[in-house]
Write a protein that holds these residues in place. Sequence first.
Motif, PDB file in Angstrom:
ATOM      1  N   ALA A  24       0.837  -1.196   0.000  1.00 38.48           N
ATOM      2  CA  ALA A  24       0.000   0.000   0.000  1.00 38.48           C
ATOM      3  C   ALA A  24       0.874   1.249   0.000  1.00 38.48           C
ATOM      4  N   HIS A  25       0.330   2.321  -0.590  1.00 40.95           N
ATOM      5  CA  HIS A  25       1.025   3.610  -0.623  1.00 40.95           C
ATOM      6  C   HIS A  25       0.340   4.660   0.231  1.00 40.95           C
ATOM      7  N   THR A  26      -0.902   4.392   0.654  1.00 42.45           N
ATOM      8  CA  THR A  26      -1.646   5.303   1.523  1.00 42.45           C
ATOM      9  C   THR A  26      -2.420   4.476   2.550  1.00 42.45           C
ATOM     10  N   VAL A  27      -2.910   5.151   3.575  1.00 34.93           N
ATOM     11  CA  VAL A  27      -3.736   4.464   4.565  1.00 34.93           C
ATOM     12  C   VAL A  27      -4.983   3.886   3.889  1.00 34.93           C
ATOM     13  N   ARG A  28      -5.564   4.620   2.960  1.00 36.75           N
ATOM     14  CA  ARG A  28      -6.753   4.124   2.241  1.00 36.75           C
ATOM     15  C   ARG A  28      -6.447   2.800   1.529  1.00 36.75           C
ATOM     16  N   GLU A  29      -5.317   2.731   0.834  1.00 39.95           N
ATOM     17  CA  GLU A  29      -4.932   1.495   0.145  1.00 39.95           C
ATOM     18  C   GLU A  29      -4.661   0.377   1.150  1.00 39.95           C
ATOM     19  N   ALA A  30      -4.075   0.725   2.285  1.00 43.28           N
ATOM     20  CA  ALA A  30      -3.795  -0.283   3.318  1.00 43.28           C
ATOM     21  C   ALA A  30      -5.095  -0.891   3.834  1.00 43.28           C
ATOM     22  N   ILE A  31      -6.075  -0.056   4.099  1.00 40.74           N
ATOM     23  CA  ILE A  31      -7.358  -0.558   4.595  1.00 40.74           C
ATOM     24  C   ILE A  31      -8.056  -1.392   3.523  1.00 40.74           C
ATOM     25  N   ALA A  32      -7.961  -0.979   2.265  1.00 41.68           N
ATOM     26  CA  ALA A  32      -8.558  -1.763   1.175  1.00 41.68           C
ATOM     27  C   ALA A  32      -7.897  -3.135   1.079  1.00 41.68           C
ATOM     28  N   GLU A  33      -6.582  -3.190   1.239  1.00 43.07           N
ATOM     29  CA  GLU A  33      -5.880  -4.473   1.196  1.00 43.07           C
ATOM     30  C   GLU A  33      -6.260  -5.342   2.394  1.00 43.07           C
ATOM     31  N   LEU A  34      -6.371  -4.735   3.562  1.00 42.59           N
ATOM     32  CA  LEU A  34      -6.806  -5.489   4.742  1.00 42.59           C
ATOM     33  C   LEU A  34      -8.214  -6.042   4.541  1.00 42.59           C
ATOM     34  N   GLU A  35      -9.099  -5.239   3.961  1.00 42.05           N
ATOM     35  CA  GLU A  35     -10.470  -5.698   3.698  1.00 42.05           C
ATOM     36  C   GLU A  35     -10.475  -6.855   2.710  1.00 42.05           C
ATOM     37  N   HIS A  36      -9.603  -6.794   1.714  1.00 34.29           N
ATOM     38  CA  HIS A  36      -9.507  -7.882   0.734  1.00 34.29           C
ATOM     39  C   HIS A  36      -9.113  -9.192   1.425  1.00 34.29           C
ATOM     40  N   ARG A  37      -8.168  -9.106   2.338  1.00 28.13           N
ATOM     41  CA  ARG A  37      -7.699 -10.305   3.045  1.00 28.13           C
ATOM     42  C   ARG A  37      -8.613 -10.737   4.188  1.00 28.13           C
ATOM     43  N   TYR A  38      -9.188  -9.751   4.861  1.00 25.83           N
ATOM     44  CA  TYR A  38      -9.992 -10.016   6.062  1.00 25.83           C
ATOM     45  C   TYR A  38     -11.327  -9.277   5.947  1.00 25.83           C
ATOM     46  N   PRO A  39     -12.266  -9.826   5.181  1.00 18.95           N
ATOM     47  CA  PRO A  39     -13.551  -9.153   4.975  1.00 18.95           C
ATOM     48  C   PRO A  39     -14.211  -8.761   6.306  1.00 18.95           C
ATOM     49  N   GLY A  40     -14.682  -7.529   6.333  1.00 17.83           N
ATOM     50  CA  GLY A  40     -15.358  -7.010   7.518  1.00 17.83           C
ATOM     51  C   GLY A  40     -14.503  -6.061   8.331  1.00 17.83           C
ATOM     52  N   ILE A  41     -13.190  -6.056   8.097  1.00 14.81           N
ATOM     53  CA  ILE A  41     -12.325  -5.202   8.903  1.00 14.81           C
ATOM     54  C   ILE A  41     -12.487  -3.724   8.545  1.00 14.81           C
ATOM     55  N   GLU A  42     -12.794  -3.439   7.286  1.00 18.46           N
ATOM     56  CA  GLU A  42     -12.962  -2.043   6.862  1.00 18.46           C
ATOM     57  C   GLU A  42     -14.084  -1.365   7.648  1.00 18.46           C
ATOM     58  N   ALA A  43     -15.170  -2.080   7.886  1.00 17.33           N
ATOM     59  CA  ALA A  43     -16.301  -1.511   8.636  1.00 17.33           C
ATOM     60  C   ALA A  43     -15.921  -1.207  10.078  1.00 17.33           C
ATOM     61  N   ARG A  44     -14.939  -1.907  10.601  1.00 19.82           N
ATOM     62  CA  ARG A  44     -14.478  -1.654  11.977  1.00 19.82           C
ATOM     63  C   ARG A  44     -13.505  -0.485  12.040  1.00 19.82           C
ATOM     64  N   LEU A  45     -12.907  -0.123  10.884  1.00 19.38           N
ATOM     65  CA  LEU A  45     -11.894   0.930  10.852  1.00 19.38           C
ATOM     66  C   LEU A  45     -12.395   2.249  10.280  1.00 19.38           C
ATOM     67  N   THR A  46     -13.435   2.199   9.435  1.00 19.67           N
ATOM     68  CA  THR A  46     -13.866   3.409   8.737  1.00 19.67           C
ATOM     69  C   THR A  46     -15.367   3.632   8.848  1.00 19.67           C
ATOM     70  N   ALA A  47     -15.743   4.874   8.629  1.00 22.16           N
ATOM     71  CA  ALA A  47     -17.153   5.267   8.524  1.00 22.16           C
ATOM     72  C   ALA A  47     -17.222   6.444   7.564  1.00 22.16           C
ATOM     73  N   ASP A  48     -18.093   6.360   6.597  1.00 23.14           N
ATOM     74  CA  ASP A  48     -18.282   7.434   5.619  1.00 23.14           C
ATOM     75  C   ASP A  48     -16.972   7.845   4.933  1.00 23.14           C
ATOM     76  N   GLY A  49     -16.134   6.859   4.622  1.00 20.49           N
ATOM     77  CA  GLY A  49     -14.907   7.129   3.884  1.00 20.49           C
ATOM     78  C   GLY A  49     -13.773   7.733   4.701  1.00 20.49           C
ATOM     79  N   ALA A  50     -13.899   7.732   6.018  1.00 15.52           N
ATOM     80  CA  ALA A  50     -12.861   8.295   6.887  1.00 15.52           C
ATOM     81  C   ALA A  50     -12.582   7.319   8.028  1.00 15.52           C
ATOM     82  N   ILE A  51     -11.482   7.561   8.732  1.00 19.80           N
ATOM     83  CA  ILE A  51     -11.193   6.759   9.914  1.00 19.80           C
ATOM     84  C   ILE A  51     -12.345   6.939  10.889  1.00 19.80           C
ATOM     85  N   LYS A  52     -12.809   5.853  11.422  1.00 15.82           N
ATOM     86  CA  LYS A  52     -13.974   5.849  12.299  1.00 15.82           C
ATOM     87  C   LYS A  52     -13.739   6.723  13.533  1.00 15.82           C
ATOM     88  N   PRO A  53     -14.755   7.491  13.926  1.00 19.18           N
ATOM     89  CA  PRO A  53     -14.628   8.246  15.175  1.00 19.18           C
ATOM     90  C   PRO A  53     -14.302   7.287  16.319  1.00 19.18           C
TER      91      PRO A  53
END
Length: 87
Positions: A24-53
């Motif tokens: 990954a080259h950005t945090v966004r790409e890192a989270i996308a790669e994590l989601e690809h490997r571990y489905p469901g993790i993106e929802a735990r890390l982000t909300a509305d396209g940003a890092i979750k409050p």
Amino acid sequence: MPTAFMPPALRKLTGDNDRITIEAHTVREAIAELEHRYPGIEARLTADGAIKPGLAVAVDGNVSTQGMLQKLKPDSELHFLPAIGGG
């Protein structure tokens, strides 16, 4: 490649892996790669396209002010941290 360090609360989603090397080259790409490997993790890390409050992302020891746009270096360390509140 950057390494993402997973807090204990997310390790259930990563098969108990506490460190994950990602392409990954950005945090966004890192989270996308994590989601690809571990489905469901993106929802735990982000909300509305940003890092979750309630979460912070630290890159190479510094809490990012750029959120998802924060650039990563090939040897970056990426930490997802629960935000600490106080009063």
